[in-house]
Write a protein that holds these residues in place. Structure first.
Motif, short mmCIF file in Angstrom:
data_model
loop_
_atom_site.label_atom_id
_atom_site.label_comp_id
_atom_site.label_asym_id
_atom_site.label_seq_id
_atom_site.Cartn_x
_atom_site.Cartn_y
_atom_site.Cartn_z
N ALA A 1 -7.84 4.75 6.36
CA ALA A 1 -8.22 6.11 6.71
C ALA A 1 -7.22 6.77 7.65
CB ALA A 1 -9.61 6.12 7.36
N THR A 2 -6.67 6.00 8.60
CA THR A 2 -5.77 6.58 9.60
C THR A 2 -4.31 6.20 9.41
OG1 THR A 2 -6.06 4.74 11.15
CG2 THR A 2 -7.67 6.56 11.27
N GLY A 3 -4.04 5.14 8.66
CA GLY A 3 -2.67 4.68 8.47
C GLY A 3 -2.21 3.70 9.52
N GLU A 4 -3.08 3.33 10.45
CA GLU A 4 -2.71 2.36 11.48
C GLU A 4 -2.38 1.02 10.82
OE1 GLU A 4 -4.78 -0.02 15.25
OE2 GLU A 4 -5.85 1.59 14.20
N GLY A 5 -1.23 0.45 11.19
CA GLY A 5 -0.80 -0.83 10.63
C GLY A 5 0.04 -0.70 9.37
N MET A 6 0.47 0.51 9.02
CA MET A 6 1.23 0.71 7.79
C MET A 6 2.57 -0.01 7.83
SD MET A 6 1.45 1.89 4.76
CE MET A 6 -0.09 2.81 4.74
N ASP A 7 3.23 -0.04 8.98
CA ASP A 7 4.51 -0.73 9.09
C ASP A 7 4.36 -2.21 8.75
OD1 ASP A 7 5.86 1.57 9.81
OD2 ASP A 7 5.57 1.25 11.97
N GLU A 8 3.28 -2.81 9.23
CA GLU A 8 3.04 -4.22 8.96
C GLU A 8 2.81 -4.45 7.46
OE1 GLU A 8 -0.01 -7.84 10.31
OE2 GLU A 8 -0.35 -5.75 10.98
N LEU A 9 2.07 -3.54 6.83
CA LEU A 9 1.81 -3.66 5.40
C LEU A 9 3.10 -3.56 4.60
CD1 LEU A 9 0.02 -3.73 2.88
CD2 LEU A 9 -0.31 -1.26 3.14
N LEU A 10 3.95 -2.59 4.92
CA LEU A 10 5.20 -2.42 4.17
C LEU A 10 6.12 -3.62 4.34
CD1 LEU A 10 5.94 1.37 4.85
CD2 LEU A 10 4.82 0.33 2.88
N ASN A 11 6.11 -4.21 5.52
CA ASN A 11 6.91 -5.43 5.73
C ASN A 11 6.39 -6.58 4.88
OD1 ASN A 11 8.63 -4.20 7.59
ND2 ASN A 11 7.35 -4.76 9.35
N CYS A 12 5.07 -6.69 4.79
CA CYS A 12 4.47 -7.74 3.97
C CYS A 12 4.79 -7.52 2.49
CB CYS A 12 2.95 -7.78 4.17
SG CYS A 12 2.42 -8.44 5.77
N VAL A 13 4.80 -6.26 2.06
CA VAL A 13 5.12 -5.96 0.66
C VAL A 13 6.57 -6.35 0.36
CG1 VAL A 13 5.48 -4.06 -0.98
CG2 VAL A 13 3.40 -4.13 0.41
N LYS A 14 7.48 -6.03 1.26
CA LYS A 14 8.88 -6.40 1.05
C LYS A 14 9.07 -7.91 1.02
CE LYS A 14 10.85 -2.22 3.14
NZ LYS A 14 11.68 -1.67 4.25
N LYS A 15 8.35 -8.60 1.89
CA LYS A 15 8.43 -10.06 1.91
C LYS A 15 7.91 -10.65 0.60
CE LYS A 15 6.60 -14.11 4.34
NZ LYS A 15 5.70 -14.57 5.44
#
Length: 359
Positions: free
Chosen positions: A238-252
């Motif tokens: 809903a807010t986008g909090e933690g998006m950086d962590e998600l994108l890093n996990c996707v790249k990994k």
């Protein structure tokens, strides 16, 4: 045998999860956040029954198939109509893959929104065909969305993880567990349970003596190996909090994609070798339905597309078909002909009208 896709920068993400876990909201949030980072997304909606979505999809299954028409045509219930719509969509998957490949230079991430009924996509042939076809051209990652407030109970949590494990090993794709924050519920408990069995065991103490608690404890202990090969992140769709962590996990996970495909290829080679070692039935001649290049079955076209070598623009004309796509009796041949004619008649009623613009 499935080929490993070439090294590409564009990543395909399949967003899956239980109904109401926040998949569609996460797709919208990913598109918004990536746009802020000057990264373009290409959104694909595969839910034919959804009425309204908070984003504008580039490819929408509802433009190709009318869910209500399918339900009436085949006299099906809601889930049966969704499954049938996906089956029909899968017969045009080669067109979708070609469209995605044509947008590769303009797009950083393909995001696929799947139906709310997770089993309709993950356990159906059409879901496997769609995922396989896209994975044959792009590094593909599964984002398994967990509704954190509903997973606060240990039994519910371990049930979610068992389902995630089965999906990953069935589809043979890297998986990221996305703990979706809702109603300001913290996800620290889930991250601790994933990393430390003792913490989970303490939470199970309150159910001591119950059969289900003993089973859950045993399953959680067996799942420790699964926890080592997955990535986990906490995010608020809903807010986008933690998006950086998600994108890093996707790249990994995308970097691990080749190892997953290599393992799948190894399994396919072993199965193919075993089938060749079986005694052949020389007395029965095998007839392939639509063997000519001008008249092929949809299953054959999809198989050739999935197994097309990297960098080859034209489908293989003389590729040998696996035994599962061949017929060995006149009765099976007639059944497949009837099935092909029935599918083709229905497809003619629903022409493909996909968007082809990138926002």
């Amino acid at each position: 045998m499935t080929t490993i896709c070439p090294n590409r920068n564009t990543i395909a993400c399949f967003v899956i999860g239980m109904a109401g876990s926040g998949k569609t909201t996460l797709v919208q949030r990913m598109a918004s956040e990536l746009s802020k980072r000057e990264q373009s997304t290409y959104l694909i909606n595969l839910d034919p029954a959804v009425i309204q979505i908070p984003y504008e999809p580039n490819v929408d299954i509802r433009d190709t198939l009318n869910y209500k028409d399918v339900q009436i045509e085949f006299q099906l219930g809601p889930n049966g109509a969704i499954l049938t719509a996906l089956n029909l969509f899968a017969t045009r998957i080669d067109q979708l893959v070609e469209l995605l490949e044509s947008r590769e230079e303009q797009v950083d991430t393909f995001v696929v929104d799947t139906p709310g009924q997770v089993e309709v996509f993950t356990w159906s042939s059409s879901g496997s065909i769609i995922a396989e076809s896209i994975a044959s051209s792009f590094p593909t990652v599964l984002l398994y969305v967990v509704d954190s407030p509903r997973a606060t109970k240990p039994l519910t949590f371990v049930s979610n993880m068992i389902y995630a494990c089965s999906i990953m090993y069935r589809m043979q794709l890297p998986l990221v567990v996305v703990l979706n924050k809702k109603d300001l519920v913290s996800t620290e408990f889930a991250q601790q349970w994933l990393s430390d069995f003792d913490t989970f065991d303490e939470a199970m103490q309150q159910l001591e003596g119950d059969y289900s608690s003993n089973l859950a404890r045993s399953m959680a202990l067996a799942m420790e190996e699964f926890y080592r090969v997955i990535s986990c992140c906490s995010i608020s769709a809903a807010t986008g909090e933690g998006m950086d962590e998600l994108l890093n996990c996707v790249k990994k996970a995308a970097n691990e994609f080749s190892s997953f495909r290599g393992e799948k290829n190894h399994i396919s080679v072993n199965e193919e070798t075993a089938s060749l070692e079986r005694p052949s039935q020389a007395t029965t001649s095998t007839t392939t339905i639509g063997a000519s290049s001008s008249q092929e079955t949809s299953r054959q076209r999809i198989w050739k597309k999935v197994n097309q070598p990297a960098g080859q623009s034209e489908p293989i004309q003389d590729a040998p078909l696996p035994k599962s796509l061949e017929t060995t009796s006149l009765g099976e041949e007639e059944n497949m002909l009837e099935e092909e004619e029935e599918y083709q008649a229905l497809l003619d009623q629903f022409p493909t009208r996909w968007h082809s613009t990138v926002e």
